[in-house]
Design a protein around this motif. Structure first.
Motif, PDB file in Angstrom:
ATOM      1  N   THR A  52       8.552   0.263 -12.590  1.00 48.31           N
ATOM      2  CA  THR A  52       8.636  -1.121 -12.388  1.00 48.31           C
ATOM      3  C   THR A  52       7.661  -1.827 -11.352  1.00 48.31           C
ATOM      4  N   VAL A  53       6.465  -1.069 -10.702  1.00 52.03           N
ATOM      5  CA  VAL A  53       5.678  -0.935  -9.777  1.00 52.03           C
ATOM      6  C   VAL A  53       5.035  -2.269 -10.508  1.00 52.03           C
ATOM      7  N   TYR A  54       3.916  -1.854 -12.477  1.00 51.16           N
ATOM      8  CA  TYR A  54       3.343  -2.489 -12.726  1.00 51.16           C
ATOM      9  C   TYR A  54       3.979  -3.686 -13.290  1.00 51.16           C
ATOM     10  N   ARG A  55       5.242  -3.588 -13.407  1.00 50.57           N
ATOM     11  CA  ARG A  55       6.355  -5.066 -13.546  1.00 50.57           C
ATOM     12  C   ARG A  55       6.175  -6.106 -12.774  1.00 50.57           C
ATOM     13  N   LYS A  56       6.010  -6.122 -11.347  1.00 51.76           N
ATOM     14  CA  LYS A  56       6.302  -6.170 -10.628  1.00 51.76           C
ATOM     15  C   LYS A  56       4.854  -7.054  -9.703  1.00 51.76           C
ATOM     16  N   VAL A  57       3.517  -5.931  -9.913  1.00 54.18           N
ATOM     17  CA  VAL A  57       2.285  -6.275  -9.499  1.00 54.18           C
ATOM     18  C   VAL A  57       1.631  -7.584  -9.855  1.00 54.18           C
ATOM     19  N   GLU A  58       2.155  -7.152 -11.548  1.00 53.06           N
ATOM     20  CA  GLU A  58       1.516  -8.450 -12.494  1.00 53.06           C
ATOM     21  C   GLU A  58       2.687 -10.030 -12.089  1.00 53.06           C
ATOM     22  N   LEU A  59       3.530  -9.816 -11.715  1.00 53.87           N
ATOM     23  CA  LEU A  59       5.170 -10.718 -11.452  1.00 53.87           C
ATOM     24  C   LEU A  59       3.896 -11.474  -9.975  1.00 53.87           C
ATOM     25  N   MET A  60       3.284 -10.643  -9.216  1.00 53.61           N
ATOM     26  CA  MET A  60       3.219 -11.457  -8.184  1.00 53.61           C
ATOM     27  C   MET A  60       1.774 -11.776  -7.703  1.00 53.61           C
ATOM     28  N   VAL A  61       1.206 -10.819  -8.355  1.00 54.46           N
ATOM     29  CA  VAL A  61      -0.185 -11.810  -8.952  1.00 54.46           C
ATOM     30  C   VAL A  61      -0.111 -13.225 -10.221  1.00 54.46           C
ATOM     31  N   GLU A  62       0.543 -12.934 -10.849  1.00 55.08           N
ATOM     32  CA  GLU A  62       0.478 -14.185 -11.060  1.00 55.08           C
ATOM     33  C   GLU A  62       1.014 -15.214  -9.970  1.00 55.08           C
ATOM     34  N   ALA A  63       2.085 -14.631  -9.009  1.00 58.18           N
ATOM     35  CA  ALA A  63       2.564 -16.055  -8.368  1.00 58.18           C
ATOM     36  C   ALA A  63       1.270 -16.124  -6.987  1.00 58.18           C
ATOM     37  N   GLY A  64       0.188 -15.309  -6.851  1.00 59.27           N
ATOM     38  CA  GLY A  64      -0.658 -15.228  -6.000  1.00 59.27           C
ATOM     39  C   GLY A  64      -0.431 -14.211  -4.770  1.00 59.27           C
ATOM     40  N   LEU A  65       0.512 -13.983  -5.029  1.00 61.31           N
ATOM     41  CA  LEU A  65       0.717 -12.877  -3.400  1.00 61.31           C
ATOM     42  C   LEU A  65      -0.015 -11.786  -4.151  1.00 61.31           C
ATOM     43  N   LEU A  66      -0.301 -10.660  -4.438  1.00 59.46           N
ATOM     44  CA  LEU A  66      -1.290 -10.096  -4.661  1.00 59.46           C
ATOM     45  C   LEU A  66      -2.943 -10.329  -5.305  1.00 59.46           C
ATOM     46  N   GLN A  67      -3.832  -9.723  -5.110  1.00 66.26           N
ATOM     47  CA  GLN A  67      -4.772  -9.925  -5.717  1.00 66.26           C
ATOM     48  C   GLN A  67      -5.551  -8.022  -6.398  1.00 66.26           C
ATOM     49  N   LYS A  68      -5.824  -8.827  -7.629  1.00 67.09           N
ATOM     50  CA  LYS A  68      -5.758  -7.664  -8.905  1.00 67.09           C
ATOM     51  C   LYS A  68      -7.382  -7.583  -8.899  1.00 67.09           C
ATOM     52  N   GLN A  69      -7.789  -5.985  -8.398  1.00 66.44           N
ATOM     53  CA  GLN A  69      -9.647  -6.166  -7.813  1.00 66.44           C
ATOM     54  C   GLN A  69     -10.071  -4.808  -9.628  1.00 66.44           C
ATOM     55  N   GLU A  70     -10.476  -5.618 -10.427  1.00 65.60           N
ATOM     56  CA  GLU A  70     -10.518  -4.464 -11.134  1.00 65.60           C
ATOM     57  C   GLU A  70     -12.303  -4.099 -11.233  1.00 65.60           C
ATOM     58  N   ARG A  71     -12.635  -2.815 -11.048  1.00 67.47           N
ATOM     59  CA  ARG A  71     -13.566  -2.153 -12.034  1.00 67.47           C
ATOM     60  C   ARG A  71     -14.414  -2.042 -12.613  1.00 67.47           C
TER      61      ARG A  71
END
Length: 124
Positions: A52-71
């Motif tokens: 559920t978290v994976y689906r929701k964080v991707e939705l919120m990244v798309e919405a601009g509410l979260l920033q995803k930092q990949e390293r």
């Protein structure tokens, strides 16, 4: 002329933001995210299934509410991508504005380029 030509390219559409904000699980994640966390850490902190978290964080990244930092090969970390979301009513329409933490043009370009790479090669 706008001071930042990238700002329009980074703006999500109204419906995507509204869908994320009206979802109870998304609001739970936003409330529990007080520092950058991986999806597993968010799942534990918010007592939600990891899937559920994976689906929701991707939705919120798309919405601009979260920033995803990949390293590299490390798990992605998520952090809040806004300071304030404001919905106003215009005659016959609703308007949305998102106040974001200050970012330099190079940080914004890097974020935009990362999104382009992820869309071009989803198996990255």
């Amino acid at each position: 002329m706008p001071t930042n030509p990238l700002s329009d390219a980074l703006e999500p559409d109204f419906q995507t933001v509204f869908d994320a904000l009206t979802n109870e699980q998304c609001r739970t994640v936003l409330s529990g995210l007080d520092h950058p966390m991986t999806a597993s850490e968010i799942a534990e902190e918010c007592d939600l299934p990891r899937s559920t978290v994976y689906r929701k964080v991707e939705l919120m990244v798309e919405a601009g509410l979260l920033q995803k930092q990949e390293r590299g090969r490390e798990a992605a970390r998520y952090s809040l991508g806004f300071d304030e979301v404001l919905v106003t009513r215009e005659p016959g329409d609703l308007e949305l504005s998102i106040s974001r933490p200050s970012q330099s043009a190079s940080e914004q370009l890097s974020e935009l380029w990362s999104e382009v790479r992820n869309e071009a090669d989803p198996n990255r």
